[in-house]
Write a protein that holds these residues in place. Structure first.
Motif, PDB file in Angstrom:
ATOM      1  N   ARG A 179      17.201   9.887   7.255  1.00  0.00           N
ATOM      2  CA  ARG A 179      17.088   8.790   6.438  1.00  0.00           C
ATOM      3  C   ARG A 179      15.728   8.111   6.181  1.00  0.00           C
ATOM      4  NH1 ARG A 179      22.478   8.304   8.238  1.00  0.00           N
ATOM      5  NH2 ARG A 179      21.713   7.083  10.144  1.00  0.00           N
ATOM      6  N   ALA A 180      14.953   8.169   7.340  1.00  0.00           N
ATOM      7  CA  ALA A 180      13.765   7.517   7.241  1.00  0.00           C
ATOM      8  C   ALA A 180      12.725   8.503   6.137  1.00  0.00           C
ATOM      9  CB  ALA A 180      13.117   7.748   8.798  1.00  0.00           C
ATOM     10  N   ARG A 181      12.762   9.765   6.315  1.00  0.00           N
ATOM     11  CA  ARG A 181      12.051  10.648   5.317  1.00  0.00           C
ATOM     12  C   ARG A 181      12.478  10.316   3.956  1.00  0.00           C
ATOM     13  NH1 ARG A 181       9.696  15.446   7.358  1.00  0.00           N
ATOM     14  NH2 ARG A 181       9.877  16.524   5.253  1.00  0.00           N
ATOM     15  N   CYS A 182      13.563  10.106   3.662  1.00  0.00           N
ATOM     16  CA  CYS A 182      14.087   9.721   2.405  1.00  0.00           C
ATOM     17  C   CYS A 182      13.599   8.306   1.859  1.00  0.00           C
ATOM     18  CB  CYS A 182      15.640   9.836   2.193  1.00  0.00           C
ATOM     19  SG  CYS A 182      16.274   9.495   0.706  1.00  0.00           S
ATOM     20  N   GLN A 219      10.105   6.034  -1.523  1.00  0.00           N
ATOM     21  CA  GLN A 219       9.956   5.037  -2.324  1.00  0.00           C
ATOM     22  C   GLN A 219       8.782   4.333  -2.267  1.00  0.00           C
ATOM     23  OE1 GLN A 219      13.100   2.391  -1.257  1.00  0.00           O
ATOM     24  NE2 GLN A 219      14.548   3.799  -0.985  1.00  0.00           N
ATOM     25  N   PHE A 220       7.772   4.646  -1.222  1.00  0.00           N
ATOM     26  CA  PHE A 220       6.682   3.859  -1.292  1.00  0.00           C
ATOM     27  C   PHE A 220       5.385   5.032  -1.331  1.00  0.00           C
ATOM     28  CE2 PHE A 220       9.555   2.057   1.966  1.00  0.00           C
ATOM     29  CZ  PHE A 220       9.694   0.763   1.412  1.00  0.00           C
ATOM     30  N   GLY A 242       2.678  -3.575   7.802  1.00  0.00           N
ATOM     31  CA  GLY A 242       2.890  -2.631   9.014  1.00  0.00           C
ATOM     32  C   GLY A 242       3.001  -1.202   8.518  1.00  0.00           C
ATOM     33  N   LEU A 243       1.888  -0.891   7.852  1.00  0.00           N
ATOM     34  CA  LEU A 243       1.596   0.622   7.069  1.00  0.00           C
ATOM     35  C   LEU A 243       2.008   1.690   8.062  1.00  0.00           C
ATOM     36  CD1 LEU A 243       0.823   2.040   4.541  1.00  0.00           C
ATOM     37  CD2 LEU A 243      -1.335   1.642   5.154  1.00  0.00           C
ATOM     38  N   VAL A 244       1.639   1.527   9.327  1.00  0.00           N
ATOM     39  CA  VAL A 244       1.896   2.641  10.290  1.00  0.00           C
ATOM     40  C   VAL A 244       3.323   2.723  10.546  1.00  0.00           C
ATOM     41  CG1 VAL A 244      -0.271   2.365  11.405  1.00  0.00           C
ATOM     42  CG2 VAL A 244       1.767   1.318  12.399  1.00  0.00           C
ATOM     43  N   VAL A 245       4.304   1.837  10.042  1.00  0.00           N
ATOM     44  CA  VAL A 245       5.793   2.000  10.213  1.00  0.00           C
ATOM     45  C   VAL A 245       6.199   2.907   9.235  1.00  0.00           C
ATOM     46  CG1 VAL A 245       8.008   0.928  10.059  1.00  0.00           C
ATOM     47  CG2 VAL A 245       6.124  -0.018  11.323  1.00  0.00           C
ATOM     48  N   GLY A 246       5.705   2.789   7.860  1.00  0.00           N
ATOM     49  CA  GLY A 246       5.981   3.550   6.861  1.00  0.00           C
ATOM     50  C   GLY A 246       5.498   4.912   6.736  1.00  0.00           C
ATOM     51  N   GLU A 247       4.324   4.947   7.430  1.00  0.00           N
ATOM     52  CA  GLU A 247       3.596   6.212   7.640  1.00  0.00           C
ATOM     53  C   GLU A 247       4.724   7.092   8.763  1.00  0.00           C
ATOM     54  OE1 GLU A 247      -0.808   5.246   7.037  1.00  0.00           O
ATOM     55  OE2 GLU A 247      -0.293   5.458   9.230  1.00  0.00           O
ATOM     56  N   ALA A 248       5.206   6.483   9.916  1.00  0.00           N
ATOM     57  CA  ALA A 248       6.009   7.084  10.727  1.00  0.00           C
ATOM     58  C   ALA A 248       7.095   7.690  10.118  1.00  0.00           C
ATOM     59  CB  ALA A 248       6.119   6.423  12.030  1.00  0.00           C
ATOM     60  N   THR A 281       0.770  -1.117  -0.049  1.00  0.00           N
ATOM     61  CA  THR A 281       0.035  -0.083   0.006  1.00  0.00           C
ATOM     62  C   THR A 281       0.893   1.279   0.024  1.00  0.00           C
ATOM     63  OG1 THR A 281      -1.844  -1.180   1.290  1.00  0.00           O
ATOM     64  CG2 THR A 281      -1.683   1.299   1.173  1.00  0.00           C
ATOM     65  N   GLY A 282       0.517   2.228  -0.963  1.00  0.00           N
ATOM     66  CA  GLY A 282       1.622   3.338  -0.940  1.00  0.00           C
ATOM     67  C   GLY A 282       1.275   4.282   0.163  1.00  0.00           C
ATOM     68  N   ILE A 283       2.144   5.262   0.243  1.00  0.00           N
ATOM     69  CA  ILE A 283       1.900   6.234   1.461  1.00  0.00           C
ATOM     70  C   ILE A 283       1.561   7.534   0.937  1.00  0.00           C
ATOM     71  CG2 ILE A 283       3.165   7.565   3.382  1.00  0.00           C
ATOM     72  CD1 ILE A 283       4.559   4.755   3.749  1.00  0.00           C
ATOM     73  N   ASP A 284       0.641   8.372   1.157  1.00  0.00           N
ATOM     74  CA  ASP A 284       0.382   9.683   0.793  1.00  0.00           C
ATOM     75  C   ASP A 284       1.281  10.669   1.438  1.00  0.00           C
ATOM     76  OD1 ASP A 284      -0.400  12.318   0.085  1.00  0.00           O
ATOM     77  OD2 ASP A 284      -2.431  11.800  -0.168  1.00  0.00           O
TER      78      ASP A 284
END
Length: 400
Positions: free
Chosen positions: A352-355, A359-360, A291-297, A176-179
């Motif tokens: 680095r997390a923001r960068c 990708q997602f 673990g979508l919330v991990v990508g959002e965070a 699932t992509g992240i906005d």
């Protein structure tokens, strides 16, 4: 294209499946497609747009946020046929998905399904001993998935799980992509004011269900240990679940009650405010498909400390843009303490997390899903016209 989604859960419930449905439908519409969502009726909820159809449902006391649909009625098939869908995309293996599968077969359109949930890790919610329900659910998963034209999984690890169950249909990984821009629009001051926290006080965060399968007991124990070592730190838990009262009782019996904020469920718009307000995201679930919330965070710039497990391990490169630790309280506590003690470490991990989160993107994921649909529709037309059709490998870019 005219696309039919079928899901066992939808608003007002908010979880990873609902976020996935909202994100993909929003971006598919931006690409010029129509998406119609079929979901159970939730008593008292009346805020649906015109492109949502509700089925009658029974409210179950044990899990009231997940009403059981009763997908019967003479108008269901007639209404579906009238809308002339090009593809059916289901989001579970239960009753509504079987309705979607039946309607896809009746109208001769492709059937796609996304496997969102590691269902064998949720058997404790049934009233039947696990040794009886496990083979039944495993067989249900295998039979439904093998009825589909395409199975979508958030990560390759989930594909391996399905193959071991005996799923032989085509499987394609598509997270699932992240906005990203939406997630980064949170209001830090609003949440900190609501929690009574000064802007310079450190805040740990958890977002997700307060439930056994999310390993929240381990998480709360570890975080309470960290709070005892770091008096200038608070902890916020955002989400609902069956363990909410147990956690309140556990926290209330400690001397940390004023520093642990059990927020409960909030809207997705408010979730991003909590990402903005926090300094570190904590996560201990071992049952995630993504673990979508991990990508959002990460998109919000939060360093994430998570238990090493399926799903989240494909988001985080440990030590570079977050931290994955074994399910060991000491290791979890030490990693959190190290981040809290070093502004420079938090800053570098945050950058680095923001960068990494770029990708997602939601648009890229929607475009890949669009291509999957196009391949299936073209193959179905070839078959109906007597041509041999093409295999997935013949389309190249569909799986790229």
């Amino acid at each position: 294209m005219n696309i039919a989604f079928f899901s066992e859960c939808y608003h007002p419930t908010l979880n990873g499946i609902v976020v996935s449905i909202d994100t993909f439908s929003q971006y598919l519409r931006r690409l010029g497609h129509r998406v119609h969502i079929h979901a159970p009726y939730y008593r008292g909820y009346h805020d649906d747009p015109p492109d949502v159809s509700r089925f009658p449902a029974l409210r179950v006391p044990v899990v009231p946020q997940y009403p059981v649909p009763i997908p019967v009625g003479p108008r269901i098939a007639a209404t579906f046929i009238h809308r002339r869908f090009d593809v059916v995309h289901t989001h579970s293996v239960f009753a509504l998905s079987h309705v979607g599968a039946s309607l896809a077969e009746r109208t001769d359109v492709p059937l796609v399904s996304t496997f969102h949930t590691m269902l064998l890790d949720y058997l404790h919610y049934t009233f039947v001993p696990e040794q009886m329900t496990r083979p039944f659910v495993a067989n249900l998963i295998r039979r439904y998935c093998n009825h589909c034209d395409l199975m979508i999984v958030p990560t390759a690890q989930v594909s391996d799980f399905l193959r071991k169950l005996g799923v032989v249909t085509e499987i394609q990984p598509l997270p699932t992509g992240i906005d990203v821009e939406f997630i980064r629009g949170g209001d830090r001051e609003r949440v900190r004011k609501a929690l009574g926290l000064p802007l310079d006080r450190k805040l740990l965060l958890y977002v997700g269900r307060l439930a056994r399968e999310k390993n929240v007991t381990f998480l709360v124990d570890a975080v309470m240990h960290v709070l005892r070592e770091h008096p200038g730190v608070d902890f916020a838990m955002v989400g609902e679940g069956p363990l909410k009262d147990d956690i309140r009782e556990q926290v209330g019996a400690s001397r940390l009650a004023s520093r642990i904020h059990i927020v409960g469920g909030v809207s997705f718009e408010e979730v991003r405010d909590y990402y903005a307000a926090a300094d570190i995201m904590t996560f201990a679930s071992k049952t995630e498909t993504q673990g979508l919330v991990v990508g959002e965070a990460m998109a919000a710039g939060l360093p994430v400390v998570a238990v090493r497990a399926t799903g989240v391990s494909e988001f985080i490169a440990s030590g570079e843009d977050g931290f994955l630790v074994d399910e060991n309280p000491g290791a979890f506590v030490r990693t959190l303490s190290a981040l809290l003690s070093s502004d420079s470490l938090r800053s570098s991990i945050s950058t680095r997390a923001r960068c990494k989160a770029q990708q997602f993107s939601a648009e890229a994921s929607a475009r890949r899903l669009e291509k999957f649909y196009q391949v299936l529709i073209a193959s179905r037309k070839d078959f109906l016209q007597g041509s041999p059709g093409k295999r997935w490998g013949d389309h190249g870019s569909a799986a790229a």
